[in-house]
Write a protein that holds these residues in place. Structure first.
Motif, PDB file in Angstrom:
ATOM      1  N   SER A  48       9.087  -1.173   0.487  1.00 24.44           N
ATOM      2  CA  SER A  48       7.999  -0.873  -0.893  1.00 24.44           C
ATOM      3  C   SER A  48       8.422  -0.300  -2.249  1.00 24.44           C
ATOM      4  O   SER A  48       6.957  -0.520  -2.833  1.00 24.44           O
ATOM      5  CB  SER A  48       7.037   1.170   0.050  1.00 24.44           C
ATOM      6  N   CYS A  75       0.369  -1.437  -0.026  1.00 24.40           N
ATOM      7  CA  CYS A  75      -0.141  -0.424   0.013  1.00 24.40           C
ATOM      8  C   CYS A  75       0.736   1.651   0.202  1.00 24.40           C
ATOM      9  O   CYS A  75       0.737   2.466  -0.487  1.00 24.40           O
ATOM     10  CB  CYS A  75      -0.704  -0.329   1.442  1.00 24.40           C
ATOM     11  N   VAL A  76       1.483   1.568   1.043  1.00 21.64           N
ATOM     12  CA  VAL A  76       2.514   2.512   1.188  1.00 21.64           C
ATOM     13  C   VAL A  76       3.491   2.288  -0.512  1.00 21.64           C
ATOM     14  O   VAL A  76       3.500   3.588  -1.220  1.00 21.64           O
ATOM     15  CB  VAL A  76       3.796   2.082   1.587  1.00 21.64           C
ATOM     16  N   ASN A 136      -0.107   8.506   2.437  1.00 23.52           N
ATOM     17  CA  ASN A 136       0.789   8.207   2.965  1.00 23.52           C
ATOM     18  C   ASN A 136       1.886   7.650   4.451  1.00 23.52           C
ATOM     19  O   ASN A 136       2.251   6.700   4.516  1.00 23.52           O
ATOM     20  CB  ASN A 136       2.183   7.594   1.396  1.00 23.52           C
ATOM     21  N   THR A 142      10.308   2.859   2.272  1.00 23.74           N
ATOM     22  CA  THR A 142      10.394   3.478   1.307  1.00 23.74           C
ATOM     23  C   THR A 142      11.143   2.193   0.148  1.00 23.74           C
ATOM     24  O   THR A 142      10.456   2.580  -0.682  1.00 23.74           O
ATOM     25  CB  THR A 142      11.434   4.103   1.239  1.00 23.74           C
ATOM     26  N   VAL A 161       0.696   4.354  -2.922  1.00 22.17           N
ATOM     27  CA  VAL A 161       0.394   5.284  -2.841  1.00 22.17           C
ATOM     28  C   VAL A 161       0.973   6.470  -2.200  1.00 22.17           C
ATOM     29  O   VAL A 161       1.071   7.271  -2.695  1.00 22.17           O
ATOM     30  CB  VAL A 161      -1.240   5.516  -1.456  1.00 22.17           C
ATOM     31  N   GLY A 162       2.834   6.131  -1.748  1.00 18.02           N
ATOM     32  CA  GLY A 162       3.098   6.707  -1.951  1.00 18.02           C
ATOM     33  C   GLY A 162       4.001   6.964  -3.034  1.00 18.02           C
ATOM     34  O   GLY A 162       4.925   7.652  -2.545  1.00 18.02           O
ATOM     35  N   SER A 163       4.625   6.008  -4.228  1.00 13.34           N
ATOM     36  CA  SER A 163       5.288   6.677  -5.316  1.00 13.34           C
ATOM     37  C   SER A 163       5.140   6.114  -6.533  1.00 13.34           C
ATOM     38  O   SER A 163       5.174   6.846  -7.422  1.00 13.34           O
ATOM     39  CB  SER A 163       6.386   4.973  -4.899  1.00 13.34           C
ATOM     40  N   CYS A 189      -2.381  11.400  -1.767  1.00 16.52           N
ATOM     41  CA  CYS A 189      -1.846  10.387  -1.944  1.00 16.52           C
ATOM     42  C   CYS A 189      -0.432  10.060  -1.285  1.00 16.52           C
ATOM     43  O   CYS A 189      -0.300   9.261   0.480  1.00 16.52           O
ATOM     44  CB  CYS A 189      -1.157   9.563  -2.802  1.00 16.52           C
ATOM     45  N   TYR A 190       0.344  11.053  -0.746  1.00 18.12           N
ATOM     46  CA  TYR A 190       1.627  11.749  -0.233  1.00 18.12           C
ATOM     47  C   TYR A 190       1.005  11.526   1.425  1.00 18.12           C
ATOM     48  O   TYR A 190       1.512  10.750   2.219  1.00 18.12           O
ATOM     49  CB  TYR A 190       2.540  12.693  -0.704  1.00 18.12           C
TER      50      TYR A 190
END
Length: 300
Positions: free
Chosen positions: A187, A73-74, A167, A184, A77-79, A163-164
């Protein structure tokens, strides 16, 4: 070292980090000269995910079974998702504007923390959010003649900052037992294969890389992924280690300035509304991050 003056090394690394992240929007612009937005995003994620692998091999053993779904999930939504949103947004937005809009991330993080994770908020933080929203509105409606015309592509950047924000809250509230580099790096590696498979089998990338005129755009994207993501992550964690998160977060104020300067040097126009919008967003972030004593509890 929170009570000490940050060493010269920390200031130099902070400046380097601002240059790297601030220039990432110009690199997206250059990459789009030769590749479609979806290709750019896939190259960026694949290159960043695989180049970090040597740094995180020993860290896989610290990942427990209950971490894997959260880390996926990270990664998404994080990248993964933001990479596509930024790429598509910059087909219609100047790099400097996207760099400034990205500064809304701390405010998006605050809003999501309050709405979904039952955080308390200070009155001043709400004031900061409102000011930041006004600045954002100015940026997505700015035109050369001083009128206001809504640019829907700006919403893609706002979606990316959301999103960030999601995250960061996910990491803070659900994965507090893993280090930042582990989170990081792992993920990113988990979503990198999907990006590579999409790039190789769903786009004409393999035929394009043989064309010399596309090597410069490809180089820009690889620099974006390898340096703008992987190397920047290492620098970020180094600065946090030798100082603290408060000092490191000040890069938020430097990134949009670098992005705007590089955009102007590349021939992008700069409107009065953009300057006012930048000032409003940075003011909002500064106000929201100031510490006060009495919290305003929104979970009543």
């Amino acid at each position: 070292m929170t009570s000490e003056t940050p060493p010269l090394k920390a200031w130099l690394l902070l400046g380097l980090l601002a240059l790297i992240w601030g220039s990432s929007f110009l690199l997206i612009k250059k990459g789009l000269l030769g590749f479609a937005p979806d290709q750019l995003a896939a190259i960026r994620i694949a290159s960043a995910g695989f180049v970090l692998l040597p740094f995180i091999l020993k860290r896989f053993k610290t990942v427990q079974p209950h971490h894997w779904l959260k880390l996926i999930c990270v990664g998404l939504v994080g990248s993964f998702i933001p990479a596509f949103l930024f790429a598509f947004a910059q087909t219609e937005l100047p790099s400097g504007v996207t760099g400034v809009l990205n500064t809304f991330t701390p405010l998006a993080t605050l809003i999501i923390g309050i709405a979904l994770f039952k955080q308390t908020a200070l009155v001043q933080q709400w004031i900061g959010v409102v000011i930041g929203l006004v600045g954002t509105l100015l940026l997505v409606t700015a035109t050369a003649n001083g009128d206001f015309e809504f640019n829907r592509y700006g919403l893609l950047i706002i979606a990316a900052t959301i999103c960030y924000g999601l995250n960061l809250n996910l990491i803070k509230h659900h994965i507090p037992d893993l280090g930042a580099l582990t989170i990081t790096g792992v993920s990113l590696f988990l979503v990198a294969p999907a990006a590579l498979i999409y790039l190789l089998f769903a786009t004409p990338f393999t035929a394009q890389v043989t064309q010399p005129e596309l090597w410069f755009p490809l180089g820009a994207i690889l620099v974006l992924g390898i340096i703008g993501t992987a190397m920047a992550l290492v620098i970020f964690n180094t600065v946090v280690k030798i100082t603290d998160t408060t000092f490191t977060s000040s890069v938020t104020y430097l990134i949009p300035i670098v992005a705007l300067i590089l955009g102007i040097l590349d021939g992008e126009p700069f409107f009065i509304q953009q300057g006012v919008g930048l000032a409003a967003i940075l003011s909002g972030v500064w106000i929201a991050n100031r510490r006060k004593r009495q919290p305003f509890n929104t979970q009543r």
